[in-house]
Write a protein that holds these residues in place. Structure first.
Motif, PDB file in Angstrom:
ATOM      1  N   ALA A   1      87.919 -16.362  64.335  1.00 59.95           N
ATOM      2  CA  ALA A   1      86.526 -15.911  64.357  1.00 59.95           C
ATOM      3  C   ALA A   1      85.859 -16.326  63.048  1.00 59.95           C
ATOM      4  O   ALA A   1      86.530 -16.524  62.031  1.00 59.95           O
ATOM      5  CB  ALA A   1      86.460 -14.403  64.533  1.00 59.95           C
ATOM      6  N   ASP A   2      84.559 -16.453  63.072  1.00 64.62           N
ATOM      7  CA  ASP A   2      83.803 -16.869  61.888  1.00 64.62           C
ATOM      8  C   ASP A   2      82.954 -15.713  61.376  1.00 64.62           C
ATOM      9  O   ASP A   2      81.871 -15.455  61.906  1.00 64.62           O
ATOM     10  CB  ASP A   2      82.890 -18.049  62.219  1.00 64.62           C
ATOM     11  N   PRO A   3      83.421 -15.034  60.327  1.00 61.76           N
ATOM     12  CA  PRO A   3      82.583 -13.977  59.757  1.00 61.76           C
ATOM     13  C   PRO A   3      81.358 -14.602  59.105  1.00 61.76           C
ATOM     14  O   PRO A   3      81.390 -15.784  58.727  1.00 61.76           O
ATOM     15  CB  PRO A   3      83.501 -13.316  58.723  1.00 61.76           C
ATOM     16  N   PRO A   4      80.286 -13.838  58.973  1.00 58.47           N
ATOM     17  CA  PRO A   4      79.058 -14.421  58.412  1.00 58.47           C
ATOM     18  C   PRO A   4      79.224 -14.790  56.945  1.00 58.47           C
ATOM     19  O   PRO A   4      80.013 -14.192  56.219  1.00 58.47           O
ATOM     20  CB  PRO A   4      78.026 -13.297  58.580  1.00 58.47           C
ATOM     21  N   LYS A   5      78.473 -15.781  56.537  1.00 56.36           N
ATOM     22  CA  LYS A   5      78.445 -16.185  55.133  1.00 56.36           C
ATOM     23  C   LYS A   5      77.564 -15.202  54.361  1.00 56.36           C
ATOM     24  O   LYS A   5      76.542 -14.742  54.863  1.00 56.36           O
ATOM     25  CB  LYS A   5      77.859 -17.584  54.983  1.00 56.36           C
ATOM     26  N   VAL A   6      77.972 -14.903  53.150  1.00 56.44           N
ATOM     27  CA  VAL A   6      77.177 -14.016  52.297  1.00 56.44           C
ATOM     28  C   VAL A   6      76.286 -14.889  51.434  1.00 56.44           C
ATOM     29  O   VAL A   6      76.778 -15.768  50.719  1.00 56.44           O
ATOM     30  CB  VAL A   6      78.087 -13.130  51.415  1.00 56.44           C
ATOM     31  N   ARG A   7      75.008 -14.664  51.537  1.00 57.20           N
ATOM     32  CA  ARG A   7      74.050 -15.411  50.725  1.00 57.20           C
ATOM     33  C   ARG A   7      73.663 -14.550  49.526  1.00 57.20           C
ATOM     34  O   ARG A   7      73.160 -13.448  49.682  1.00 57.20           O
ATOM     35  CB  ARG A   7      72.818 -15.754  51.553  1.00 57.20           C
ATOM     36  N   HIS A   8      73.929 -15.096  48.356  1.00 57.96           N
ATOM     37  CA  HIS A   8      73.616 -14.364  47.131  1.00 57.96           C
ATOM     38  C   HIS A   8      72.197 -14.695  46.693  1.00 57.96           C
ATOM     39  O   HIS A   8      71.869 -15.862  46.470  1.00 57.96           O
ATOM     40  CB  HIS A   8      74.606 -14.719  46.022  1.00 57.96           C
ATOM     41  N   GLU A   9      71.405 -13.646  46.613  1.00 55.03           N
ATOM     42  CA  GLU A   9      70.035 -13.852  46.156  1.00 55.03           C
ATOM     43  C   GLU A   9      70.034 -13.899  44.635  1.00 55.03           C
ATOM     44  O   GLU A   9      70.748 -13.148  43.980  1.00 55.03           O
ATOM     45  CB  GLU A   9      69.147 -12.703  46.625  1.00 55.03           C
ATOM     46  N   GLU A  10      69.231 -14.796  44.089  1.00 55.21           N
ATOM     47  CA  GLU A  10      69.142 -14.899  42.642  1.00 55.21           C
ATOM     48  C   GLU A  10      68.420 -13.675  42.095  1.00 55.21           C
ATOM     49  O   GLU A  10      67.393 -13.247  42.628  1.00 55.21           O
ATOM     50  CB  GLU A  10      68.404 -16.173  42.236  1.00 55.21           C
ATOM     51  N   MET A  11      69.004 -13.102  41.069  1.00 53.73           N
ATOM     52  CA  MET A  11      68.424 -11.901  40.480  1.00 53.73           C
ATOM     53  C   MET A  11      67.290 -12.291  39.538  1.00 53.73           C
ATOM     54  O   MET A  11      67.359 -13.307  38.844  1.00 53.73           O
ATOM     55  CB  MET A  11      69.483 -11.124  39.710  1.00 53.73           C
ATOM     56  N   THR A  12      66.269 -11.472  39.536  1.00 45.16           N
ATOM     57  CA  THR A  12      65.153 -11.670  38.625  1.00 45.16           C
ATOM     58  C   THR A  12      65.132 -10.493  37.646  1.00 45.16           C
ATOM     59  O   THR A  12      64.828  -9.365  38.047  1.00 45.16           O
ATOM     60  CB  THR A  12      63.812 -11.709  39.401  1.00 45.16           C
ATOM     61  N   PRO A  13      65.501 -10.743  36.388  1.00 45.49           N
ATOM     62  CA  PRO A  13      65.515  -9.630  35.428  1.00 45.49           C
ATOM     63  C   PRO A  13      64.096  -9.161  35.107  1.00 45.49           C
ATOM     64  O   PRO A  13      63.118  -9.887  35.315  1.00 45.49           O
ATOM     65  CB  PRO A  13      66.188 -10.238  34.197  1.00 45.49           C
ATOM     66  N   LEU A  14      64.025  -7.945  34.613  1.00 44.64           N
ATOM     67  CA  LEU A  14      62.731  -7.401  34.203  1.00 44.64           C
ATOM     68  C   LEU A  14      62.217  -8.170  32.997  1.00 44.64           C
ATOM     69  O   LEU A  14      62.989  -8.552  32.121  1.00 44.64           O
ATOM     70  CB  LEU A  14      62.870  -5.921  33.828  1.00 44.64           C
ATOM     71  N   ASP A  15      60.906  -8.381  32.963  1.00 43.56           N
ATOM     72  CA  ASP A  15      60.340  -9.002  31.760  1.00 43.56           C
ATOM     73  C   ASP A  15      60.101  -7.905  30.728  1.00 43.56           C
ATOM     74  O   ASP A  15      60.362  -6.718  30.984  1.00 43.56           O
ATOM     75  CB  ASP A  15      59.053  -9.774  32.090  1.00 43.56           C
ATOM     76  N   ALA A  16      59.608  -8.272  29.552  1.00 44.24           N
ATOM     77  CA  ALA A  16      59.451  -7.321  28.451  1.00 44.24           C
ATOM     78  C   ALA A  16      58.512  -6.165  28.830  1.00 44.24           C
ATOM     79  O   ALA A  16      58.805  -5.001  28.522  1.00 44.24           O
ATOM     80  CB  ALA A  16      58.940  -8.038  27.205  1.00 44.24           C
ATOM     81  N   GLN A  17      57.407  -6.475  29.498  1.00 41.65           N
ATOM     82  CA  GLN A  17      56.450  -5.433  29.875  1.00 41.65           C
ATOM     83  C   GLN A  17      57.047  -4.485  30.916  1.00 41.65           C
ATOM     84  O   GLN A  17      56.889  -3.265  30.827  1.00 41.65           O
ATOM     85  CB  GLN A  17      55.142  -6.055  30.406  1.00 41.65           C
ATOM     86  N   GLN A  18      57.757  -5.011  31.900  1.00 49.66           N
ATOM     87  CA  GLN A  18      58.398  -4.183  32.923  1.00 49.66           C
ATOM     88  C   GLN A  18      59.472  -3.286  32.293  1.00 49.66           C
ATOM     89  O   GLN A  18      59.607  -2.120  32.661  1.00 49.66           O
ATOM     90  CB  GLN A  18      59.023  -5.062  34.010  1.00 49.66           C
ATOM     91  N   THR A  19      60.200  -3.835  31.342  1.00 52.13           N
ATOM     92  CA  THR A  19      61.237  -3.059  30.655  1.00 52.13           C
ATOM     93  C   THR A  19      60.607  -1.906  29.884  1.00 52.13           C
ATOM     94  O   THR A  19      61.088  -0.764  29.952  1.00 52.13           O
ATOM     95  CB  THR A  19      62.046  -3.967  29.698  1.00 52.13           C
ATOM     96  N   ARG A  20      59.526  -2.177  29.159  1.00 54.75           N
ATOM     97  CA  ARG A  20      58.839  -1.136  28.389  1.00 54.75           C
ATOM     98  C   ARG A  20      58.314  -0.052  29.337  1.00 54.75           C
ATOM     99  O   ARG A  20      58.449   1.137  29.071  1.00 54.75           O
ATOM    100  CB  ARG A  20      57.701  -1.764  27.590  1.00 54.75           C
ATOM    101  N   THR A  21      57.726  -0.439  30.460  1.00 50.29           N
ATOM    102  CA  THR A  21      57.195   0.519  31.435  1.00 50.29           C
ATOM    103  C   THR A  21      58.321   1.396  31.981  1.00 50.29           C
ATOM    104  O   THR A  21      58.172   2.617  32.088  1.00 50.29           O
ATOM    105  CB  THR A  21      56.491  -0.221  32.598  1.00 50.29           C
ATOM    106  N   PHE A  22      59.438   0.772  32.300  1.00 49.38           N
ATOM    107  CA  PHE A  22      60.586   1.514  32.823  1.00 49.38           C
ATOM    108  C   PHE A  22      61.106   2.506  31.781  1.00 49.38           C
ATOM    109  O   PHE A  22      61.351   3.678  32.097  1.00 49.38           O
ATOM    110  CB  PHE A  22      61.703   0.551  33.236  1.00 49.38           C
ATOM    111  N   LEU A  23      61.276   2.057  30.549  1.00 48.85           N
ATOM    112  CA  LEU A  23      61.806   2.933  29.500  1.00 48.85           C
ATOM    113  C   LEU A  23      60.832   4.071  29.173  1.00 48.85           C
ATOM    114  O   LEU A  23      61.264   5.196  28.894  1.00 48.85           O
ATOM    115  CB  LEU A  23      62.141   2.133  28.243  1.00 48.85           C
ATOM    116  N   ASP A  24      59.543   3.790  29.220  1.00 49.10           N
ATOM    117  CA  ASP A  24      58.555   4.856  29.001  1.00 49.10           C
ATOM    118  C   ASP A  24      58.650   5.913  30.101  1.00 49.10           C
ATOM    119  O   ASP A  24      58.586   7.111  29.838  1.00 49.10           O
ATOM    120  CB  ASP A  24      57.126   4.283  28.964  1.00 49.10           C
TER     121      ASP A  24
END
Length: 168
Positions: free
Chosen positions: A110-133
């Protein structure tokens, strides 16, 4: 001809459900870490037995197995989850072959499905500051700060123990 040569593949009236329960207890439990055993048991109970439980072990074939994978994907399971079901089923049926209950492992072709890895997009500096606040003063603020500054994944962060810290 297999019987003449001493190879007898006879699962009798044994169902897949009965075999899977027996396999988990008699073979898998001794070889697996407790958490892995728990995960295998979950796959058997939630996916394999509902699909094949009442079917005779000798009747499971590759099209049945492939249909299970397709149905699970249609039901919204991730490809990685379906691959885990495949791993458990393949291992269990391999043991059935070793025990001469079945002639071949239908999950092997049987052929199990292939796992497609999505490229991660890290938070930028402004998003990081907003999250930490937003996390400021929260119960898990230190965990969030550590995770962000060290680039830890959730499992890595949650797996930390006091013994992992060198305060000196």
């Amino acid at each position: 001809s297999d019987a003449d040569e001493g190879f007898v593949f006879d699962a009798g009236k044994q169902t897949v459900g009965a075999y899977m329960v027996r396999w988990l207890e008699d073979f898998a439990k001794a070889d697996l870490a407790p958490r892995t055993y728990h995960n295998y048991k979950l796959q058997v109970r939630e996916h394999i037995i509902p699909a094949f439980g009442n079917m005779k072990l000798s009747r499971v074939d590759t099209p049945n197995v492939q249909a299970l994978y397709s149905a699970k994907l249609r039901d919204g399971l991730k490809a990685s989850s379906v691959r885990y079901i495949h791993a458990v089923l393949h291992r269990a049926l391999s043991k059935a072959v070793d025990l001469r209950l079945i002639a071949r492992n239908p999950a092997a072709s049987a052929d199990p499905p292939k796992v497609r890895h999505e490229e991660m997009t890290p938070l930028d500096a402004q998003q990081t500051r907003t999250f930490l606040d937003a996390a400021s003063g929260e119960k898990y603020e230190a965990l969030y700060v550590l995770s962000l500054t060290c680039g830890l994944r959730m499992g890595e962060s949650l797996g930390l123990k006091w013994s992992d810290i060198d305060l000196e």
